[in-house]
Design a protein around this motif. Structure first.
Motif, PDB file in Angstrom:
ATOM      1  N   SER A 243       0.748  51.490 103.284  1.00 12.71           N
ATOM      2  CA  SER A 243       2.071  51.165 103.820  1.00 12.71           C
ATOM      3  C   SER A 243       2.082  51.285 105.342  1.00 12.71           C
ATOM      4  O   SER A 243       2.740  50.493 106.033  1.00 12.71           O
ATOM      5  CB  SER A 243       3.129  52.084 103.211  1.00 12.71           C
ATOM      6  N   ALA A 244       1.347  52.264 105.890  1.00 14.14           N
ATOM      7  CA  ALA A 244       1.241  52.369 107.350  1.00 14.14           C
ATOM      8  C   ALA A 244       0.505  51.162 107.932  1.00 14.14           C
ATOM      9  O   ALA A 244       0.871  50.652 108.992  1.00 14.14           O
ATOM     10  CB  ALA A 244       0.536  53.659 107.733  1.00 14.14           C
ATOM     11  N   ALA A 306      12.590  56.232 107.581  1.00 15.32           N
ATOM     12  CA  ALA A 306      11.735  57.257 108.164  1.00 15.32           C
ATOM     13  C   ALA A 306      12.114  58.656 107.715  1.00 15.32           C
ATOM     14  O   ALA A 306      11.260  59.554 107.675  1.00 15.32           O
ATOM     15  CB  ALA A 306      11.781  57.175 109.693  1.00 15.32           C
ATOM     16  N   ILE A 307      13.401  58.885 107.365  1.00 14.08           N
ATOM     17  CA  ILE A 307      13.846  60.222 106.956  1.00 14.08           C
ATOM     18  C   ILE A 307      14.111  60.289 105.463  1.00 14.08           C
ATOM     19  O   ILE A 307      14.733  61.239 104.991  1.00 14.08           O
ATOM     20  CB  ILE A 307      15.121  60.615 107.738  1.00 14.08           C
ATOM     21  N   ALA A 308      13.637  59.304 104.714  1.00 11.82           N
ATOM     22  CA  ALA A 308      13.877  59.282 103.268  1.00 11.82           C
ATOM     23  C   ALA A 308      13.117  60.421 102.589  1.00 11.82           C
ATOM     24  O   ALA A 308      12.016  60.790 102.998  1.00 11.82           O
ATOM     25  CB  ALA A 308      13.456  57.937 102.686  1.00 11.82           C
ATOM     26  N   PRO A 311      12.870  59.090  95.693  1.00 12.91           N
ATOM     27  CA  PRO A 311      11.769  58.306  95.098  1.00 12.91           C
ATOM     28  C   PRO A 311      11.372  57.146  96.009  1.00 12.91           C
ATOM     29  O   PRO A 311      12.216  56.432  96.538  1.00 12.91           O
ATOM     30  CB  PRO A 311      12.372  57.806  93.775  1.00 12.91           C
ATOM     31  N   GLY A 312      10.080  56.965  96.196  1.00  8.45           N
ATOM     32  CA  GLY A 312       9.564  55.909  97.059  1.00  8.45           C
ATOM     33  C   GLY A 312       9.418  56.313  98.508  1.00  8.45           C
ATOM     34  O   GLY A 312       8.993  55.505  99.341  1.00  8.45           O
ATOM     35  N   PRO A 318       5.735  56.355 105.945  1.00  4.30           N
ATOM     36  CA  PRO A 318       4.665  55.901 106.858  1.00  4.30           C
ATOM     37  C   PRO A 318       4.971  54.570 107.520  1.00  4.30           C
ATOM     38  O   PRO A 318       4.731  54.391 108.719  1.00  4.30           O
ATOM     39  CB  PRO A 318       3.439  55.812 105.935  1.00  4.30           C
ATOM     40  N   LEU A 319       5.507  53.621 106.761  1.00  2.00           N
ATOM     41  CA  LEU A 319       5.803  52.301 107.324  1.00  2.00           C
ATOM     42  C   LEU A 319       6.835  52.399 108.435  1.00  2.00           C
ATOM     43  O   LEU A 319       6.652  51.847 109.534  1.00  2.00           O
ATOM     44  CB  LEU A 319       6.285  51.371 106.207  1.00  2.00           C
TER      45      LEU A 319
END
Length: 522
Positions: A243-244, A306-308, A311-312, A318-319
């Protein structure tokens, strides 16, 4: 062993045992003593536990099987199963068979029975829960989660530890699957997709800007953006993942967009006649707000990801981190570094090599007027008296005017083919007359004197020429061509014609002057 690898969590083995199984172990000596076959005992156990079809019942056009077996409470009672009656063969040697009762309730069968426990031992023990196969081969799965480190390095350490400490028998092997298998396949795809994506971006930039050099300048925003993405991952202690990697690809497009906005506007200003440094300054300041708006919209949109934490989040964080960090660094470096790179690489062109500050159009006219005056004075001094010996200052001025006339002639004949004929005087070709004058003057000097004076005179002519080139730069090709024609008509033609006419009108004085110079230097 896998639990000892740093980052391993929730290590467990696939459950393949633990299912309760009824095991019947036959006593073959007892079976032989009673004359009971193995099949008879197995059939009785099958009927009692599993059931066996004994007939069918019809209800209209529907048909149902009649199955005989023990009730549920007896099937799960091991003691009841041990007491199952097993018929023995009849005394005449025939197999035991059930006979119907005679009238009056007196049994007609002479069959004898023994309990099942006499012929076999029964026990309930855990057995295989499942037997998994893959490609026709049996397998057992050992699963684990990875915490606080990246998946690739964890698998590498696990493979090293197991390879050193586990010795597999012949016919056994270890395979690594799950998310690691997906990581390997995704990495292979990215090694193909990423160069193609970056190549397409560069091709589109080249088509938009029409210059390989400027496309490369805009494309330089990609490594500037990647540095910010990597730094953001390090700050948040997030390992590099697929994902990054996808975030880096998306970041490249945003970084190139900001650079394209600035470079395209700078190009537009230069086409309007702006000087290089002035166009770069104005372009960077004017496009500051659009670049900041683009960066803020893209970065703020990724903040929730970014601060999630739900789930997921392991895919989103990273993305989003890569994109936000890369946009911040790309915006700063695009506004500061890209304009400087544009000035650095564009100054290499001849029209941009004129030092700052330089004469503008009006200043160019002043320089040309001064040059004409100096050339006329030098020519007058050089031809005023045949008995006067030539000195270095006068000779340098004469050569400067000759070199300047020669340069003008070489340029102007390209925009006006009749220039040399119109300014050629009696000989009809200014180029030949000027070249002859230069050769005659240089012939009166030694090699060392000629080298020094030629360098000095050529430098003076070059300084005037550079000022004129700067006054002609900017605008379209047609506008530059028109300015060159005006320069040739208004400035170059009188200068060249004056030099040629002075040579023609005072040819005898000029020859005598050169003769005296030869005698004086001889």
């Amino acid at each position: 062993m896998l639990q000892k690898v740093p980052g391993a969590a929730d290590v467990k083995t696939e459950q393949v045992t633990g299912l309760p199984i009824l095991t019947v172990k036959l006593n073959r000596s007892a079976l032989s003593r009673y004359g009971v076959s193995v099949g008879d005992v197995q059939e009785i156990v099958e009927i009692a536990v599993g059931g066996k079809e004994a007939g069918q019942i019809f209800e209209g056009d529907r048909r149902f099987d009649i199955v005989v077996r023990l009730p549920e409470r007896l099937r799960t009672d091991i003691e009841a199963l041990k007491n199952l009656p097993v018929p023995l063969p009849t005394p005449d040697g025939n197999e035991a068979q059930a006979s119907p009762a005679v009238l009056g309730g007196v049994p007609a069968s002479r069959t004898r029975y023994v309990p099942l426990s006499t012929l076999a031992s029964l026990e309930v023990a855990p057995g295989p829960n499942q037997i998994s196969r893959e490609n026709g081969k049996r397998r057992i799965v050992v699963s684990a989660n990875v915490r606080d480190r990246d998946l690739g390095s964890f698998v590498g350490d696990a493979q090293r530890v197991i390879g050193e400490q586990v010795k597999l028998p012949s016919g056994y092997w270890i395979g690594w699957g799950g998310q690691f298998e997906q990581l390997v396949s995704a990495t292979q795809r990215l090694t193909i997709v990423t160069p193609i994506a970056l190549g397409l971006i560069f091709v589109l930039l080249f088509m938009s800007l029409g210059s390989f050099k400027e496309a490369a300048l805009v494309f330089s925003g990609v490594p500037l953006a990647l540095t910010g993405g990597v730094a953001a991952l390090l700050i948040r202690d997030i390992p590099l993942s697929i994902s990054a990697g996808i975030g880096f690809i998306a970041l490249s497009g945003v970084a190139v967009l900001n650079g394209l906005v600035i470079i395209a506007f700078i190009q537009k200003l230069r086409e309007q006649g702006k000087e290089l440094v002035e166009a770069v300054k104005e372009g960077a300041l004017t496009r500051l707000r659009p670049v900041l708006m683009t960066a803020m919209v893209a970065s703020l949109g990724f903040v929730p990801m970014a601060i999630a934490t739900g789930p997921g989040a392991e895919v989103q964080r990273p993305l989003a981190t890569v994109v936000i960090g890369g946009i911040v660094s790309s915006t700063i470096l695009t506004l500061l570094v890209l304009p400087a790179l544009y000035v650095l690489f564009t100054r290499r062109r001849k029209s941009d090599l004129v030092p700052e500050p330089g004469p503008d159009a009006a200043g160019g006219r002043v320089v040309r007027a001064a040059a004409l005056g100096a050339a006329a004075l030098a020519l007058a001094l050089g031809t005023s008296s045949p008995a006067r010996a030539l000195n270095e200052d006068v000779m340098r001025n004469v050569l400067s005017s000759v070199f300047l006339a020669q340069n003008f002639t070489a340029v102007c004949v390209k925009v006006d083919p009749d220039f040399a004929r119109e300014t050629g005087g009696k000989d009809g070709d200014a180029s030949k007359v000027i070249a002859h004058m230069k050769d005659e003057i240089l012939a009166t000097m030694t090699r060392e004197e000629a080298a020094q004076i030629v360098v000095s005179a050529a430098g003076a002519a070059r300084a005037v020429g550079l000022g004129m080139i700067r006054s002609l730069s900017g605008g379209t090709v047609e506008e530059q061509t028109d300015r060159v024609r005006a320069l040739c008509e208004g400035t170059a033609k009188p200068l060249v014609k004056g030099v040629v006419e002075n040579h023609d009108e005072r040819h005898e004085f000029f020859e005598q002057m050169l003769k005296d110079a030869r005698q004086g230097r001889g």
